[in-house]
Design a protein around this motif. Structure first.
Motif, PDB file in Angstrom:
ATOM      1  N   VAL A  95       0.840  -1.205   0.000  1.00 27.57           N
ATOM      2  CA  VAL A  95       0.000   0.000   0.000  1.00 27.57           C
ATOM      3  C   VAL A  95       0.870   1.249   0.000  1.00 27.57           C
ATOM      4  O   VAL A  95       2.046   1.224   0.385  1.00 27.57           O
ATOM      5  N   GLU A  96       0.272   2.337  -0.428  1.00 28.21           N
ATOM      6  CA  GLU A  96       0.895   3.661  -0.369  1.00 28.21           C
ATOM      7  C   GLU A  96       0.004   4.578   0.455  1.00 28.21           C
ATOM      8  O   GLU A  96      -1.166   4.309   0.683  1.00 28.21           O
ATOM      9  N   GLY A  97       0.588   5.709   0.875  1.00 26.54           N
ATOM     10  CA  GLY A  97      -0.209   6.698   1.586  1.00 26.54           C
ATOM     11  C   GLY A  97      -0.382   6.385   3.053  1.00 26.54           C
ATOM     12  O   GLY A  97      -1.510   6.199   3.521  1.00 26.54           O
ATOM     13  N   CYS A  98       0.717   6.341   3.793  1.00 25.74           N
ATOM     14  CA  CYS A  98       0.641   5.950   5.201  1.00 25.74           C
ATOM     15  C   CYS A  98       0.757   7.148   6.128  1.00 25.74           C
ATOM     16  O   CYS A  98       1.593   8.039   5.901  1.00 25.74           O
ATOM     17  N   PRO A  99      -0.053   7.205   7.171  1.00 32.14           N
ATOM     18  CA  PRO A  99       0.115   8.253   8.172  1.00 32.14           C
ATOM     19  C   PRO A  99       1.503   8.184   8.802  1.00 32.14           C
ATOM     20  O   PRO A  99       2.018   7.090   9.070  1.00 32.14           O
ATOM     21  N   VAL A 100       2.101   9.350   9.006  1.00 35.63           N
ATOM     22  CA  VAL A 100       3.415   9.399   9.641  1.00 35.63           C
ATOM     23  C   VAL A 100       3.371  10.101  10.991  1.00 35.63           C
ATOM     24  O   VAL A 100       4.296   9.973  11.790  1.00 35.63           O
ATOM     25  N   MET A 101       2.289  10.818  11.264  1.00 37.13           N
ATOM     26  CA  MET A 101       2.148  11.477  12.564  1.00 37.13           C
ATOM     27  C   MET A 101       0.677  11.815  12.789  1.00 37.13           C
ATOM     28  O   MET A 101      -0.005  12.272  11.878  1.00 37.13           O
ATOM     29  N   VAL A 144      -3.763  14.676  18.476  1.00 37.55           N
ATOM     30  CA  VAL A 144      -5.055  14.831  19.136  1.00 37.55           C
ATOM     31  C   VAL A 144      -4.967  16.061  20.039  1.00 37.55           C
ATOM     32  O   VAL A 144      -4.143  16.107  20.955  1.00 37.55           O
ATOM     33  N   GLU A 145      -5.777  17.056  19.721  1.00 38.75           N
ATOM     34  CA  GLU A 145      -5.742  18.345  20.399  1.00 38.75           C
ATOM     35  C   GLU A 145      -4.311  18.875  20.485  1.00 38.75           C
ATOM     36  O   GLU A 145      -3.860  19.357  21.525  1.00 38.75           O
ATOM     37  N   GLY A 146      -3.618  18.757  19.358  1.00 37.76           N
ATOM     38  CA  GLY A 146      -2.278  19.314  19.230  1.00 37.76           C
ATOM     39  C   GLY A 146      -1.154  18.467  19.768  1.00 37.76           C
ATOM     40  O   GLY A 146       0.025  18.763  19.535  1.00 37.76           O
ATOM     41  N   GLU A 147      -1.474  17.397  20.480  1.00 32.91           N
ATOM     42  CA  GLU A 147      -0.441  16.516  21.031  1.00 32.91           C
ATOM     43  C   GLU A 147      -0.195  15.338  20.102  1.00 32.91           C
ATOM     44  O   GLU A 147      -1.146  14.744  19.571  1.00 32.91           O
ATOM     45  N   ILE A 148       1.066  14.989  19.912  1.00 32.90           N
ATOM     46  CA  ILE A 148       1.405  13.848  19.062  1.00 32.90           C
ATOM     47  C   ILE A 148       1.067  12.560  19.812  1.00 32.90           C
ATOM     48  O   ILE A 148       1.588  12.306  20.903  1.00 32.90           O
ATOM     49  N   VAL A 149       0.182  11.747  19.237  1.00 31.18           N
ATOM     50  CA  VAL A 149      -0.198  10.484  19.860  1.00 31.18           C
ATOM     51  C   VAL A 149       0.377   9.281  19.117  1.00 31.18           C
ATOM     52  O   VAL A 149       0.334   8.161  19.613  1.00 31.18           O
ATOM     53  N   TRP A 150       0.889   9.519  17.914  1.00 32.43           N
ATOM     54  CA  TRP A 150       1.611   8.468  17.185  1.00 32.43           C
ATOM     55  C   TRP A 150       2.517   9.127  16.152  1.00 32.43           C
ATOM     56  O   TRP A 150       2.172  10.155  15.568  1.00 32.43           O
ATOM     57  N   GLN A 151       3.707   8.531  15.972  1.00 34.77           N
ATOM     58  CA  GLN A 151       4.592   8.995  14.911  1.00 34.77           C
ATOM     59  C   GLN A 151       5.260   7.812  14.242  1.00 34.77           C
ATOM     60  O   GLN A 151       5.240   6.695  14.756  1.00 34.77           O
ATOM     61  N   GLU A 152       5.853   8.062  13.092  1.00 36.18           N
ATOM     62  CA  GLU A 152       6.242   7.013  12.164  1.00 36.18           C
ATOM     63  C   GLU A 152       7.174   5.972  12.751  1.00 36.18           C
ATOM     64  O   GLU A 152       7.145   4.811  12.354  1.00 36.18           O
ATOM     65  N   ASP A 153       7.996   6.344  13.699  1.00 37.30           N
ATOM     66  CA  ASP A 153       8.924   5.363  14.267  1.00 37.30           C
ATOM     67  C   ASP A 153       8.235   4.389  15.207  1.00 37.30           C
ATOM     68  O   ASP A 153       8.877   3.537  15.820  1.00 37.30           O
ATOM     69  N   GLY A 154       6.895   4.507  15.290  1.00 40.42           N
ATOM     70  CA  GLY A 154       6.147   3.552  16.100  1.00 40.42           C
ATOM     71  C   GLY A 154       5.934   3.986  17.530  1.00 40.42           C
ATOM     72  O   GLY A 154       5.364   3.261  18.327  1.00 40.42           O
TER      73      GLY A 154
END
Length: 425
Positions: free
Chosen positions: A403-409, A412-422
């Motif tokens: 697949v292509e088009g993956c979320p990287v970050m 939620v309300e401005g706080e990072i809850v997930w990023q690409e490095d897992g």
């Protein structure tokens, strides 16, 4: 705290822009070179979308923690770019009164990494008999009412439920299935069920109950939402109801858009879901219904199970597959990249359209609104394998799909809850 996301592409802007976040809300969009902030994130030219909204997922907690928990399920949601999800009530116990819904709310408050809006059931213990106290449960935060996983069999029960829910300006959400027409089926009643010598579920099992319910919705004035539409007859009934001015909305899943019965390779329960994968003609009708607005949005019906449960073939395994992590990349790859729809259409079906169903404050990027956002690399290629999935469940028919088009970050309300490095925050 101020946070600046720089150099991102947005659907509404031809040029790359910057987005300023302050106290959890979007406060500025444009070229913001002279802004003083505590944190700067380089978007590297990736797309910034509103956080995706899923109005149909199963978090399994309480009672099914071996399959999923609120913590693990919302981590999967964050990884998939979903910032608002609506959790179905087929748990143990069912959130059918103040005590049980309060428990769910407390768990959400403690463990969820994205916004979780819980459904309450229509009937006590989802047995289709005694109605719940709709006003009390709505006051406690129930987003709508559903016995999802079980079709309400009595027209009289559904009629009375719709009358009461209409009176409080609420919504009835329905898994549509006439039990007298299931015939102990485990997959669609079609060519593949004959080939595999497995009992089939006829299409009319779904459409006949939708036909009943849209007329009840017309009689009561209740907003009626149809879960996971799967047949061409269902699309026709919903289209006719909308043209008649009935307040009906509907969703379709990624798996029903991308697969049909011909894609089932063998007696493999990772292809077992309810409603089942239907015919090619049904699949085409679903996409046509999505394009013309008969079907309002896409919802995953994320339904995790343990590997052991799903190892027993069609006849011995439970219905359901996961979908939160895979939805956007699959749909982008197989709908947008193949020119079946535009990127804006896909994003709308995953954001503003589902938010509109229940008047949710979600699904858009606007100054003054919550900074619920997802940064997506449309050029990032991944393979759906064990490392790709963060849900407790691994039950998907899309294993090894590229697949292509993956979320990287995800924010939620401005706080990072997930990023690409897992990492989860």
């Amino acid at each position: 705290m101020k946070k600046l996301i720089k150099n991102v592409q947005m659907l509404e802007h031809e040029e790359k822009v910057d987005v300023l976040i302050h106290n959890g809300k979007v406060t500025a969009i444009g070229k913001l070179d002279d802004v003083s902030t505590e944190e700067v994130i380089d978007g590297q030219g990736n797309y910034l979308f509103p956080g995706f909204v899923d109005v149909h997922i199963h978090l399994r907690e309480p009672g099914g923690e071996a399959k999923e928990t609120i913590e693990s399920g919302t981590m999967a949601a964050a990884k998939g770019g979903f910032t608002t999800v609506c959790a179905m009530p087929n748990t143990n116990p069912v959130p059918d009164d103040i005590k049980h819904l309060s428990f769910v709310n407390e768990k959400i408050e403690r463990d969820a990494s994205v916004h979780v809006l819980p459904y309450a059931s229509i009937t006590k213990s989802q047995k289709g008999e005694e109605l719940v106290d709709f006003q009390q449960l709505k006051d406690l935060g129930a987003v709508a009412f559903t016995d999802d996983g079980v079709g309400v069999q009595s027209a009289g029960t559904m009629f009375e439920a719709m009358k009461q829910v209409a009176a409080i300006n609420g919504s009835i959400v329905a898994h549509c299935e006439d039990n007298s027409l299931i015939y102990e089926g485990v997959m669609h009643d079609g060519e593949k069920s004959e080939q595999l010598d497995l009992a089939g579920i006829p299409s009319v099992c779904e459409s006949v109950q939708i036909a009943r319910d849209v007329l009840l919705a017309e009689a009561t004035g209740c907003h009626y939402h149809v879960c996971h539409v799967s047949t061409k007859e269902s699309v026709r009934v919903i289209r006719d109801a909308k043209q008649a001015g009935i307040n009906v909305t509907a969703e379709v899943t990624p798996h029903h858009l991308l697969l049909n019965e011909d894609d089932i390779p063998s007696n493999n329960a990772n292809y077992k879901m309810n409603p089942p994968l239907r015919s090619n003609a049904d699949q085409e009708a679903l996409f046509a219904g999505l394009l013309d607005g008969t079907l309002d949005c896409i919802a995953t019906d994320h339904a995790p199970h343990t590997a052991e449960e799903k190892s027993r073939g069609f006849e011995g395994s439970p219905f359901g597959i996961i979908g939160l992590e895979t939805a956007f990349p699959l749909l982008y790859t197989h709908l947008v990249k193949t020119n079946k729809c535009t990127l804006k259409q896909l994003v709308d079906w995953l954001t503003v359209k589902p938010a509109e169903l229940f008047s949710l404050t979600a699904g858009e990027i606007a100054i003054g609104q919550k900074a619920d956002l997802v940064l997506v690399n449309l050029n990032k290629t991944s393979v759906i394998d064990e490392s790709f999935i963060k849900s407790k469940g691994r039950n998907t028919p899309f294993k090894q799909w590229q697949v292509e088009g993956c979320p990287v970050m995800t924010f939620v309300e401005g706080e990072i809850v997930w990023q690409e490095d897992g990492q989860y925050v």
